[in-house]
Design a protein around this motif. Structure first.
Motif, short mmCIF file in Angstrom:
data_model
loop_
_atom_site.label_atom_id
_atom_site.label_comp_id
_atom_site.label_asym_id
_atom_site.label_seq_id
_atom_site.Cartn_x
_atom_site.Cartn_y
_atom_site.Cartn_z
N PRO A 223 0.92 -1.37 0.10
CA PRO A 223 0.19 0.10 -0.01
C PRO A 223 0.77 1.55 0.11
N ILE A 224 1.87 1.17 0.74
CA ILE A 224 2.94 2.44 0.44
C ILE A 224 4.33 1.66 0.12
N PRO A 225 4.61 1.67 -1.33
CA PRO A 225 5.43 1.04 -1.69
C PRO A 225 6.92 1.43 -1.24
N CYS A 226 7.21 2.64 -1.13
CA CYS A 226 8.38 3.36 -0.70
C CYS A 226 8.24 4.36 0.30
N PRO A 227 8.10 3.82 1.63
CA PRO A 227 7.84 4.84 2.68
C PRO A 227 8.80 5.98 2.71
N ALA A 228 8.43 7.13 3.09
CA ALA A 228 9.08 8.27 3.00
C ALA A 228 10.08 8.35 4.31
N GLN A 229 10.01 7.56 5.07
CA GLN A 229 10.86 7.42 6.17
C GLN A 229 10.88 6.00 6.78
N ASP A 230 11.86 5.74 7.36
CA ASP A 230 11.92 4.40 8.20
C ASP A 230 10.54 4.11 8.97
N VAL A 231 10.30 2.90 8.90
CA VAL A 231 9.26 2.41 9.62
C VAL A 231 9.67 2.42 11.05
N ILE A 232 8.58 2.91 12.02
CA ILE A 232 9.16 3.03 13.48
C ILE A 232 8.46 1.58 13.91
N CYS A 233 9.03 0.83 14.90
CA CYS A 233 8.61 -0.36 15.41
C CYS A 233 8.84 -0.58 16.65
#
Length: 294
Positions: free
Chosen positions: A74-84
């Motif tokens: 759904p978001i192929p290339c996130p603008a920033q790193d994923v927060i986990c």
């Protein structure tokens, strides 16, 4: 409603699924000025959201057949790193500590946050690379991911729900040997292809807050994880409020909320992934995210 990103005739487009999930309508065909999901999240107004919802309810038999397009994350290339979030279910904390106490044990009075680099997210049915030259302990983690809907700073827990655009499934694929060897998790969680995501974004209005959704994973059809987001140690409202107290969460930010027990390292002996395995992550209301290991 369910929103997807898909490829058609070489173009990546945001679309809305019909209620029966058999058809997809490109958002741009409704006269809205958004082609990508990131643009949609950042710009969508309340009136435009209603237009999309009405289209989803009324488009059965219209639009493009789902089988005629290629589904993307759904978001192929996130603008920033994923927060986990790490160790955010108590039963997973127990199994992780049994696997390697020096890496995962100890008291946790505060959430564990880390980030995950995503060059390009893996779509439903796309492969997870095994990275056999580097990884000898490939693991899966089914997680509810929260999509932030507007730039968010200094919000209270009571205000947190208003900042959410929707939810998706994220498989926080992990190289356990790399993760534990480096004493922090960034590299072992961020190899290319380690962020399967999808198959859609379920908008926030479809989910009561706080979310109480079943979370399950299967490997080759065998049930491995079976839990609910009601068991999160630190809930979605707390996480959004705490993070936003010191940083701006930009629209489109993805927060992966942690995984329950049942991952490969939790078994005795561990049951890690190998080429040929198929991982299915399912979350109530969103659907299933299925990926083979290559």
């Amino acid at each position: 409603m369910k929103l997807i990103t898909f490829e058609k005739d070489g173009r990546e487009l945001a679309g809305v699924l019909s209620r029966n999930e058999r058809f997809v309508l490109p958002v741009s065909s409704l006269g809205l000025p958004y082609e990508s999901m990131q643009e949609l999240i950042c710009g969508l107004t309340a009136a435009e959201r209603q237009l999309l919802s009405d289209a989803a309810a009324g488009q059965d038999g219209q639009g493009l057949p789902v089988e005629s397009v290629r589904l993307l994350a759904p978001i192929p290339c996130p603008a920033q790193d994923v927060i986990c979030l790490g160790i955010n279910y108590m039963d997973h904390a127990d199994e992780a500590s049994r696997y390697k106490a020096d890496a995962f044990g100890g008291e946790r009075p505060y959430p564990i946050y880390f980030s995950k680099r995503v060059n390009r997210a893996v779509a439903d049915h796309e492969p997870i690379p095994a990275h056999e030259n580097l990884v000898d302990s490939l693991d899966y983690e089914c997680e509810l991911a929260v999509i932030i809907g507007r730039d968010t700073k200094n919000v209270s827990e009571e205000e947190a729900a208003d900042c959410i655009f929707g939810y998706t499934i994220l498989n926080d694929v992990s190289a356990r040997n790399v993760q534990t060897r480096h004493k922090q998790w960034y590299f072992g969680k961020s190899l290319d292809g380690f962020t399967p995501m999808g198959p859609c974004i379920l908008t926030d209005d479809e989910v009561a807050f706080p979310p109480k959704l079943s979370v399950r994973s299967r490997v080759n059809g065998e049930l491995r994880q079976n839990s609910t987001t009601e068991l999160l140690i630190f809930g979605v409202a707390h996480v959004i409020s705490e993070l936003s107290s010191g940083m701006t969460l930009k629209a489109g930010t993805i927060i992966a909320t942690g995984t329950p027990a049942g991952v490969g390292m939790g078994f005795t002996p561990p049951r890690f992934l190998h080429p040929g395995d198929v991982v299915e992550c399912s979350i109530e209301g969103i659907g299933s995210l299925t990926n083979p290991v290559h």
